[in-house]
Design an enzyme around this catalytic site. Sequence first.
Site, PDB file in Angstrom:
ATOM      1  N   GLY A 112      28.536  34.454 -92.801  1.00 10.23           N
ATOM      2  CA  GLY A 112      29.229  35.737 -92.746  1.00 10.23           C
ATOM      3  C   GLY A 112      29.752  36.176 -91.400  1.00 10.23           C
ATOM      4  O   GLY A 112      30.260  37.290 -91.264  1.00 10.23           O
ATOM      5  N   PRO A 157      26.901  29.184 -91.838  1.00 10.05           N
ATOM      6  CA  PRO A 157      28.266  29.566 -91.486  1.00 10.05           C
ATOM      7  C   PRO A 157      29.297  28.717 -92.227  1.00 10.05           C
ATOM      8  O   PRO A 157      29.102  27.508 -92.383  1.00 10.05           O
ATOM      9  CB  PRO A 157      28.330  29.296 -89.978  1.00 10.05           C
ATOM     10  N   ARG A 187      33.198  30.110 -92.758  1.00  9.42           N
ATOM     11  CA  ARG A 187      34.433  30.531 -92.109  1.00  9.42           C
ATOM     12  C   ARG A 187      34.441  30.244 -90.594  1.00  9.42           C
ATOM     13  O   ARG A 187      35.415  29.724 -90.059  1.00  9.42           O
ATOM     14  CB  ARG A 187      34.591  32.038 -92.330  1.00  9.42           C
ATOM     15  N   TYR A 221      42.831  40.049-100.812  1.00 10.71           N
ATOM     16  CA  TYR A 221      42.079  40.979 -99.959  1.00 10.71           C
ATOM     17  C   TYR A 221      42.966  41.809 -99.034  1.00 10.71           C
ATOM     18  O   TYR A 221      42.443  42.603 -98.253  1.00 10.71           O
ATOM     19  CB  TYR A 221      41.121  40.222 -99.029  1.00 10.71           C
ATOM     20  N   CYS A 239      56.421  33.747-107.801  1.00 11.82           N
ATOM     21  CA  CYS A 239      57.014  34.834-108.569  1.00 11.82           C
ATOM     22  C   CYS A 239      56.072  36.024-108.709  1.00 11.82           C
ATOM     23  O   CYS A 239      55.626  36.354-109.820  1.00 11.82           O
ATOM     24  CB  CYS A 239      57.435  34.317-109.931  1.00 11.82           C
ATOM     25  N   GLU A 240      55.721  36.612-107.596  1.00  9.34           N
ATOM     26  CA  GLU A 240      54.888  37.816-107.546  1.00  9.34           C
ATOM     27  C   GLU A 240      55.402  38.590-106.352  1.00  9.34           C
ATOM     28  O   GLU A 240      55.505  38.021-105.253  1.00  9.34           O
ATOM     29  CB  GLU A 240      53.419  37.465-107.228  1.00  9.34           C
ATOM     30  N   TYR A 284      38.967  29.100 -96.497  1.00 12.00           N
ATOM     31  CA  TYR A 284      39.382  29.825 -97.705  1.00 12.00           C
ATOM     32  C   TYR A 284      40.895  29.803 -97.923  1.00 12.00           C
ATOM     33  O   TYR A 284      41.479  30.766 -98.415  1.00 12.00           O
ATOM     34  CB  TYR A 284      38.845  31.265 -97.678  1.00 12.00           C
TER      35      TYR A 284
END
Length: 431
Positions: free
Chosen positions: A248, A291, A293, A334, A361-362, A390
């Site tokens: 984290g 860990p 990230r 996010y 297409c968003e 990620y």
Amino acid sequence: MFVSESLSVDERGVLCIGGANAIDIAKEFGTPVYVMDEDLIRKNCRIYKDAMDKHYGGNGLVLYASKAFSCKRMVKIVKEEGLGLDVVSGGELYTAIKADFPMEKVYFHGNNKTEDELSLAVTSGVGTIVVDNIFELEKLNTIAENKGKTVNIMFRIKPGIDAHTHEFVMTGQIDSKFGVALETGEAMEAYKTAKQMKNLNIVGVHCHIGSQIFDIQPFEHAASVMMGFIADLKAEGIKIEQMNLGGGYGIKYVPEDNPIDYDAYIEAVSKVVKKVAAEKGIEMPKILMEPGRSIVASAGATLYKIGGVKEIPDVRTYVSVDGGMADNPRFIMYGSKYHALLANNPLAQPEKEVTIAGKCCESGDLLIKDIKMPKLKAGDILAVLATGAYNYSMASNYNRIPRPPVVMVSGGKPSLAVKRETYEDIIKNDI
Ligand SMILES: *Cc1c(COP(=O)(O)O)cnc(C)c1O
């Protein structure tokens, strides 16, 4: 401006990642392409390992949380660096098996592991299963019994801590789908139940309070609460040898971010652990951390080719790239912030605020909203920074877009770690 130490500028004024020219990489491997600086990944592994050795006198183990970025090459790096591995699915476990990772150093997480996944874990000799709930505990005991094995376990505990991070990545509080709660007595009951189970061997406790956290205080708090629980377990005759404090730790995505120094964090937490151990008269457990990230994020960048530039007078300028939410869903999920550089001229003066848009297409398919950039034109190569975690691991085939390749740079030399998917790959399971 350069949010990661992987980045530099060569004598031609071109962006380099891990010492390799980004434009050459884009030419050789095409775009979009994930580029990872293997040397920085290894350096990060060593920073964690050295800090754990220093502050816990060797009685610790760093587990890399492979959900941040997993492929066979990454697992091999983790193995070579002497770390353990955290997996959360059969697929991540299978990757570890195929990369010959030592199974005794694998910790298997997840709030709803299937019977097949648990069976694979038990058969392949996974070191420890981090059990999420009683339903899983019973299922695991039966599987272990049927296979004539004894399995090491620890429970995932909700220590009841608010980690001051995004709601979707906050996991230590009672209203969370992960783990058993401390304050309601649920966790203690779970341990008492596990103690009765013949084919399970309790080795530890685990918590993970969230992700992309910048404060030391929630980690200190969690460590203190967990040590208190170890003392309570001891009073009930349950001996705990390992305390796993999860991952984290925050990283620098944009120049304003100020992540904590990992050695300082580990030192601060170790002081709390030692203090509580002395106060409560319990032995120091082996300390584990996970860990994800912070090992890989800064080591990565994604290279895109710029296509159309759409200026809407007095509203916004959209700069479209040849990737987007399919290779990096973190903005749409996010609202995550990223920084970018013009790879063919990273030192050019920013002159105009633009929004970097993907090709899906968003309308929410953006990579960066409102970033001041130098003049951008079709054919330029854009580097979106700190995409090592990620991104590849969360990539999808939305709009049937093939996933980009992963190129790893070691000693300044780029080489392919994961091939680009083809259209044939896209349809290969269609019947
Ligand atoms: C996601 C996760 C991690 C890694 O978190 P990072 O924020 O990437 O460091 C570690 N442990 C568990 C149990 C997790 O779910």
